[in-house]
Scaffold this active site. Structure first.
Site, PDB file in Angstrom:
ATOM      1  N   LYS A  35       0.946  -1.324  -0.195  1.00  0.00           N
ATOM      2  CA  LYS A  35       0.117   0.123   0.037  1.00  0.00           C
ATOM      3  C   LYS A  35       0.936   1.411   0.010  1.00  0.00           C
ATOM      4  O   LYS A  35       2.090   1.269   0.288  1.00  0.00           O
ATOM      5  CB  LYS A  35      -0.865   0.170   1.189  1.00  0.00           C
ATOM      6  CG  LYS A  35      -0.106   0.018   2.564  1.00  0.00           C
ATOM      7  CD  LYS A  35      -1.193  -0.257   3.796  1.00  0.00           C
ATOM      8  CE  LYS A  35      -0.502  -0.342   5.251  1.00  0.00           C
ATOM      9  NZ  LYS A  35      -1.031  -0.888   6.222  1.00  0.00           N
ATOM     10  N   TYR A 257      16.935  28.970   9.403  1.00  0.00           N
ATOM     11  CA  TYR A 257      15.886  29.717   9.579  1.00  0.00           C
ATOM     12  C   TYR A 257      15.917  29.731  11.230  1.00  0.00           C
ATOM     13  O   TYR A 257      15.974  28.894  11.907  1.00  0.00           O
ATOM     14  CB  TYR A 257      14.960  29.087   8.944  1.00  0.00           C
ATOM     15  CG  TYR A 257      14.444  29.277   7.748  1.00  0.00           C
ATOM     16  CD1 TYR A 257      14.125  30.760   7.083  1.00  0.00           C
ATOM     17  CD2 TYR A 257      14.443  28.325   6.711  1.00  0.00           C
ATOM     18  CE1 TYR A 257      14.019  30.707   5.766  1.00  0.00           C
ATOM     19  CE2 TYR A 257      14.360  28.417   5.524  1.00  0.00           C
ATOM     20  CZ  TYR A 257      14.144  29.471   4.652  1.00  0.00           C
ATOM     21  OH  TYR A 257      14.036  29.911   3.707  1.00  0.00           O
TER      22      TYR A 257
END
Ligand SMILES: *Cc1c(COP(=O)(O)O)cnc(C)c1O
Length: 361
Positions: A35, A257
């Site tokens: 899956k 950042y």
């Protein structure tokens, strides 16, 4: 010039893992769970590679099963969530898939088409409480399906805490499972078809009575539990790149950042061109290991969309172009996941299309 970042998918490692797990599964039949694009590894390539060895495949939804059929996969394919509509049942019948039925809506949608359904899996809720019939509804539902002409009905249930054999939850579920098999078959006679184990339950010591195991994450080389000494799994996915920039910064300067990482000394910083836009998790903490030929180096600073930064002060041999491993052999996907507050399952299923996958046979 393409960026040097890649997901290498080692299909030889996939068959190695399958063979190893098969040994543990013994006489139980083996279902390979592919899956979510084979947990990000590429469902068609993985299924083609495994088709000669497995007894069946499993996917979550019908669309995933159709993709396999259209790529020429002829083995049985179980649709774990079963149909989401009556049209879904038509597709399941047309593509000769195995539906897992877990409620009365699905049962009703199946009515007209049961003669086209080769085999139906009946999902039983033993304590996960997401999907499945209550234990006391099982016998009646089996009878209904038999009356509708379905010959093969396999009982299945799913463990919520398979990593912990001793947890109350696992014990409660396994005892309900054993009771169920006793109730519905008279004896613990499971040849009809019964499946409880996922990877952790196959590798660990849960050992429920069953005739099928459903192997997912372990096929790709990961595990949430420590492996027994006789079992070796190899990582199928190697996420690699190269150092694209190197600089020295002074003590007290910050990287990335928000200035999360602060240099405690004069530091050498390497920039690697992968980020959360590729599936490297933004949640990765400072210190998340990054593999190099000289040992692992710590992530330093927040993950950007397209880049990450590492502190390579202690590894003078690292330079522009040095190869790095984000996850794979070292560090493993499971190890990186622990620095990201998640599990490896999420890392591999969240890789993006931007970074190319290459397959080695
Ligand atoms: C995904 C899934 C599996 C496979 O689980 P792993 O832990 O990856 O082995 C098995 N059964 C069901 C119902 C699943 O949804």
């Amino acid at each position: 010039m393409p960026r040097p970042s890649r997901f290498h998918i080692d299909l030889e490692a996939l068959t190695h893992n399958f063979n190893e797990l098969s040994r543990l599964a013994g006489s139980r039949r083996k279902m390979a769970v592919v899956k979510a694009n084979a947990y990000g590894h590429g469902a068609v390539a993985c299924a083609q590679r495994l088709e000669a060895f497995v007894d069946a495949f499993a996917v979550a939804i019908t669309e995933e099963a159709i993709e396999l059929r259209e790529a020429g996969i002829n083995s049985p394919v179980l649709v774990l969530q079963g149909p989401h509509s009556a049209e879904d049942v038509s597709a399941i019948a047309r593509y000769k898939l195995w539906p897992a039925i877990s409620n009365y809506h699905q049962l009703k949608w199946c009515h007209k088409l049961t003669h086209n359904l080769d085999q139906v899996w009946l999902k039983v809720d033993t304590g996960m409480h997401r999907l499945g019939f209550d234990i006391n509804e099982v016998a009646e539902t089996q009878a209904k399906l038999h009356n509708l002409g379905v010959k093969n009905i396999t009982l299945m249930s799913h463990l919520a805490d398979a990593e912990d054999v001793n947890s109350m939850l696992t014990q409660r579920q396994t005892s309900r499972w054993s009771d169920l098999l006793g109730i519905t078959t008279g004896t613990v006679e499971i040849d009809q078809g019964a499946s409880f184990s996922n990877s952790a339950s196959t590798i660990g010591a849960v050992s429920p009575p069953e005739s099928w195991v459903r192997l997912g994450y372990s096929l790709y080389g990961g595990s949430l539990i420590s492996l027994p000494p006789e079992l070796t799994l190899k990582p199928v996915m190697n996420f690699t790149s190269e150092v694209a920039a190197i600089r020295w910064i002074e003590s007290g300067e910050t990287v990335g950042y928000g200035g999360r990482w602060v240099a405690k000394r004069r530091s050498r910083i390497a920039t690697i061109p992968v980020g959360y836009g590729d599936g490297y998790p933004r949640a990765a903490a400072d210190g998340t290991p990054i593999g190099t030929p000289y040992g692992t180096v710590p992530l330093a600073g927040k993950v950007s969309m397209d880049m990450i930064t590492a502190d390579v002060t202690d590894m003078p041999d690292i330079e522009f172009g040095t190869k790095v491993t984000l996850w794979g052999d070292t560090p493993s996907m499971d190890e990186v996941a622990t620095y990201c507050g998640t599990i490896g399952y999420e890392l591999c299923t969240r890789i993006t299309e931007r970074t190319p996958r290459s397959f080695s046979r």
